[in-house]
Motif scaffolding. Sequence first.
Motif, PDB file in Angstrom:
ATOM      1  N   LEU A  84      -8.584  16.037 -15.602  1.00  0.00           N
ATOM      2  CA  LEU A  84      -8.485  16.675 -14.219  1.00  0.00           C
ATOM      3  C   LEU A  84      -9.137  16.658 -13.185  1.00  0.00           C
ATOM      4  CD1 LEU A  84      -7.052  19.988 -15.998  1.00  0.00           C
ATOM      5  CD2 LEU A  84      -5.571  18.116 -14.424  1.00  0.00           C
ATOM      6  N   GLU A  85     -10.483  16.063 -13.419  1.00  0.00           N
ATOM      7  CA  GLU A  85     -11.496  16.530 -12.164  1.00  0.00           C
ATOM      8  C   GLU A  85     -11.247  15.406 -11.704  1.00  0.00           C
ATOM      9  OE1 GLU A  85     -15.667  15.914 -13.768  1.00  0.00           O
ATOM     10  OE2 GLU A  85     -14.884  18.030 -15.288  1.00  0.00           O
ATOM     11  N   LEU A  86     -10.512  14.014 -12.279  1.00  0.00           N
ATOM     12  CA  LEU A  86     -10.358  13.082 -11.563  1.00  0.00           C
ATOM     13  C   LEU A  86      -8.998  12.983 -10.115  1.00  0.00           C
ATOM     14  CD1 LEU A  86     -10.222  10.273 -13.997  1.00  0.00           C
ATOM     15  CD2 LEU A  86     -12.149  10.649 -12.837  1.00  0.00           C
ATOM     16  N   LEU A  87      -8.134  14.023  -9.809  1.00  0.00           N
ATOM     17  CA  LEU A  87      -7.118  14.591  -9.323  1.00  0.00           C
ATOM     18  C   LEU A  87      -8.006  14.525  -8.009  1.00  0.00           C
ATOM     19  CD1 LEU A  87      -4.947  15.844 -12.299  1.00  0.00           C
ATOM     20  CD2 LEU A  87      -5.225  13.267 -10.872  1.00  0.00           C
ATOM     21  N   ARG A  88      -8.403  14.079  -7.492  1.00  0.00           N
ATOM     22  CA  ARG A  88      -9.225  14.703  -5.539  1.00  0.00           C
ATOM     23  C   ARG A  88      -9.196  13.309  -4.840  1.00  0.00           C
ATOM     24  NH1 ARG A  88     -12.947  12.839  -9.535  1.00  0.00           N
ATOM     25  NH2 ARG A  88     -14.275  11.199  -8.427  1.00  0.00           N
ATOM     26  N   PRO A  89      -9.139  14.310  -3.676  1.00  0.00           N
ATOM     27  CA  PRO A  89      -9.197  12.349  -2.700  1.00  0.00           C
ATOM     28  C   PRO A  89     -10.077  11.599  -2.898  1.00  0.00           C
ATOM     29  CG  PRO A  89      -9.202  14.670  -2.186  1.00  0.00           C
ATOM     30  CD  PRO A  89      -9.513  15.114  -3.124  1.00  0.00           C
ATOM     31  N   PHE A  90     -10.041  10.664  -2.767  1.00  0.00           N
ATOM     32  CA  PHE A  90     -11.006  10.172  -2.675  1.00  0.00           C
ATOM     33  C   PHE A  90     -12.056   8.922  -1.469  1.00  0.00           C
ATOM     34  CE2 PHE A  90     -11.976   4.941  -2.798  1.00  0.00           C
ATOM     35  CZ  PHE A  90     -12.384   4.360  -4.356  1.00  0.00           C
ATOM     36  N   PRO A  91     -13.111   8.816  -1.965  1.00  0.00           N
ATOM     37  CA  PRO A  91     -13.904   9.468  -0.930  1.00  0.00           C
ATOM     38  C   PRO A  91     -13.160   8.990   0.514  1.00  0.00           C
ATOM     39  CG  PRO A  91     -15.253   8.970  -2.544  1.00  0.00           C
ATOM     40  CD  PRO A  91     -13.649   8.667  -2.983  1.00  0.00           C
ATOM     41  N   ALA A  92     -13.592   9.323   1.433  1.00  0.00           N
ATOM     42  CA  ALA A  92     -13.104   8.796   2.968  1.00  0.00           C
ATOM     43  C   ALA A  92     -14.113   7.524   3.489  1.00  0.00           C
ATOM     44  CB  ALA A  92     -13.229   9.761   3.892  1.00  0.00           C
ATOM     45  N   GLU A  93     -15.210   7.519   2.658  1.00  0.00           N
ATOM     46  CA  GLU A  93     -15.733   7.003   3.348  1.00  0.00           C
ATOM     47  C   GLU A  93     -15.285   5.335   3.463  1.00  0.00           C
ATOM     48  OE1 GLU A  93     -18.205   8.488  -0.080  1.00  0.00           O
ATOM     49  OE2 GLU A  93     -17.453   8.884   2.353  1.00  0.00           O
ATOM     50  N   GLU A  94     -15.020   4.972   1.673  1.00  0.00           N
ATOM     51  CA  GLU A  94     -14.778   3.979   1.159  1.00  0.00           C
ATOM     52  C   GLU A  94     -13.018   3.400   1.626  1.00  0.00           C
ATOM     53  OE1 GLU A  94     -15.839   4.084  -3.746  1.00  0.00           O
ATOM     54  OE2 GLU A  94     -17.091   5.496  -3.587  1.00  0.00           O
ATOM     55  N   ARG A  95     -12.909   4.015   2.629  1.00  0.00           N
ATOM     56  CA  ARG A  95     -11.298   3.859   2.362  1.00  0.00           C
ATOM     57  C   ARG A  95     -11.403   3.327   4.135  1.00  0.00           C
ATOM     58  NH1 ARG A  95      -6.521   5.303  -0.225  1.00  0.00           N
ATOM     59  NH2 ARG A  95      -5.729   4.223   1.380  1.00  0.00           N
ATOM     60  N   LEU A  96     -10.135   2.595   4.582  1.00  0.00           N
ATOM     61  CA  LEU A  96     -10.620   1.940   5.820  1.00  0.00           C
ATOM     62  C   LEU A  96      -8.990   1.818   6.193  1.00  0.00           C
ATOM     63  CD1 LEU A  96     -10.850   0.472   8.526  1.00  0.00           C
ATOM     64  CD2 LEU A  96     -10.289  -1.358   7.605  1.00  0.00           C
ATOM     65  N   GLY A  97      -7.920   2.838   7.207  1.00  0.00           N
ATOM     66  CA  GLY A  97      -6.903   2.543   7.628  1.00  0.00           C
ATOM     67  C   GLY A  97      -6.638   2.507   9.160  1.00  0.00           C
ATOM     68  N   TYR A  98      -5.573   1.077   9.467  1.00  0.00           N
ATOM     69  CA  TYR A  98      -5.074   0.826  10.805  1.00  0.00           C
ATOM     70  C   TYR A  98      -3.893   0.989  11.389  1.00  0.00           C
ATOM     71  CZ  TYR A  98      -5.955  -3.887   9.070  1.00  0.00           C
ATOM     72  OH  TYR A  98      -5.889  -4.932   8.130  1.00  0.00           O
ATOM     73  N   PRO A  99      -3.361   1.003  11.810  1.00  0.00           N
ATOM     74  CA  PRO A  99      -1.789   1.017  12.887  1.00  0.00           C
ATOM     75  C   PRO A  99      -1.314  -0.791  12.577  1.00  0.00           C
ATOM     76  CG  PRO A  99      -3.138   0.651  14.558  1.00  0.00           C
ATOM     77  CD  PRO A  99      -4.433   0.984  13.309  1.00  0.00           C
ATOM     78  N   VAL A 100       0.005  -0.797  12.220  1.00  0.00           N
ATOM     79  CA  VAL A 100       0.506  -2.394  11.762  1.00  0.00           C
ATOM     80  C   VAL A 100       2.200  -3.016  12.318  1.00  0.00           C
ATOM     81  CG1 VAL A 100      -1.362  -3.226   9.512  1.00  0.00           C
ATOM     82  CG2 VAL A 100       1.179  -2.618   9.205  1.00  0.00           C
ATOM     83  N   SER A 101       1.933  -4.295  12.359  1.00  0.00           N
ATOM     84  CA  SER A 101       3.816  -3.759  12.993  1.00  0.00           C
ATOM     85  C   SER A 101       4.673  -3.446  12.239  1.00  0.00           C
ATOM     86  CB  SER A 101       3.236  -6.217  13.324  1.00  0.00           C
ATOM     87  OG  SER A 101       4.726  -5.869  14.137  1.00  0.00           O
ATOM     88  N   THR A 102       5.793  -3.425  12.844  1.00  0.00           N
ATOM     89  CA  THR A 102       7.090  -2.773  11.754  1.00  0.00           C
ATOM     90  C   THR A 102       7.265  -4.035  11.953  1.00  0.00           C
ATOM     91  OG1 THR A 102       7.902  -3.119  14.946  1.00  0.00           O
ATOM     92  CG2 THR A 102       7.458  -1.179  14.203  1.00  0.00           C
ATOM     93  N   LEU A 103       7.435  -5.342  11.684  1.00  0.00           N
ATOM     94  CA  LEU A 103       7.782  -6.052  10.992  1.00  0.00           C
ATOM     95  C   LEU A 103       7.489  -5.591   9.620  1.00  0.00           C
ATOM     96  CD1 LEU A 103       5.555  -9.370  12.628  1.00  0.00           C
ATOM     97  CD2 LEU A 103       8.262  -9.135  12.868  1.00  0.00           C
ATOM     98  N   VAL A 104       6.342  -5.229   8.738  1.00  0.00           N
ATOM     99  CA  VAL A 104       6.741  -4.352   7.498  1.00  0.00           C
ATOM    100  C   VAL A 104       7.751  -4.087   6.947  1.00  0.00           C
ATOM    101  CG1 VAL A 104       4.217  -4.700   7.171  1.00  0.00           C
ATOM    102  CG2 VAL A 104       5.546  -2.345   7.820  1.00  0.00           C
ATOM    103  N   ASN A 105       8.546  -3.107   8.174  1.00  0.00           N
ATOM    104  CA  ASN A 105       9.637  -2.596   7.646  1.00  0.00           C
ATOM    105  C   ASN A 105      10.962  -3.359   6.859  1.00  0.00           C
ATOM    106  OD1 ASN A 105       8.608   0.028   9.089  1.00  0.00           O
ATOM    107  ND2 ASN A 105       9.719  -0.754  11.042  1.00  0.00           N
ATOM    108  N   SER A 106      10.992  -5.123   7.321  1.00  0.00           N
ATOM    109  CA  SER A 106      11.491  -6.094   7.098  1.00  0.00           C
ATOM    110  C   SER A 106      11.781  -6.298   5.682  1.00  0.00           C
ATOM    111  CB  SER A 106      12.010  -6.597   8.042  1.00  0.00           C
ATOM    112  OG  SER A 106      12.533  -7.831   7.443  1.00  0.00           O
ATOM    113  N   THR A 107      12.285  -6.374   4.852  1.00  0.00           N
ATOM    114  CA  THR A 107      11.643  -7.338   3.198  1.00  0.00           C
ATOM    115  C   THR A 107      11.747  -8.878   3.580  1.00  0.00           C
ATOM    116  OG1 THR A 107      14.376  -7.464   2.555  1.00  0.00           O
ATOM    117  CG2 THR A 107      12.567  -5.530   2.028  1.00  0.00           C
ATOM    118  N   LYS A 108      13.059  -9.950   4.638  1.00  0.00           N
ATOM    119  CA  LYS A 108      12.529 -10.502   4.895  1.00  0.00           C
ATOM    120  C   LYS A 108      11.216 -10.758   5.692  1.00  0.00           C
ATOM    121  CE  LYS A 108      17.453 -11.119   5.729  1.00  0.00           C
ATOM    122  NZ  LYS A 108      18.841 -11.045   6.193  1.00  0.00           N
TER     123      LYS A 108
END
Length: 123
Positions: A84-108
């Motif tokens: 149960l102690e593992l069910l917490r948010p992952f440390p933010a300092e270890e994560r990275l996120g950024y916007p990407v193209s809408t090309l990801v919306n197509s399976t092609k």
Amino acid sequence: MWARSGGKKQPYFFRLRDERPFGFAGLWDRWQGGDGAIIESCTILTTEANDVLSPVHDRMPVIIHPEDYELWLDEDERKAELRLELLRPFPAEERLGYPVSTLVNSTKSQGSELVARVPANSL
């Protein structure tokens, strides 16, 4: 993951800063339905979003550190409190996120450009 902005959806890419693979906390079960059929089901557990994801969404998958994989997969009921102690948010300092193209919306769509950073709201 997508963020809504002015009626449009902006896709985002999230990863660990050091680019290592990671595992989500999940549950799997096999059970027998009322008609006797065997049903296999699974789910990914979520928790509140950390500071990296919260601008995009209010929750995130529970990410398990590699050193905790053995504990998470251990079936010993006496270790339930430890899991149960593992069910917490992952440390933010270890994560990275950024916007990407809408090309990801197509399976092609394929290729490294799918995870290339783009300016936010460049739909």
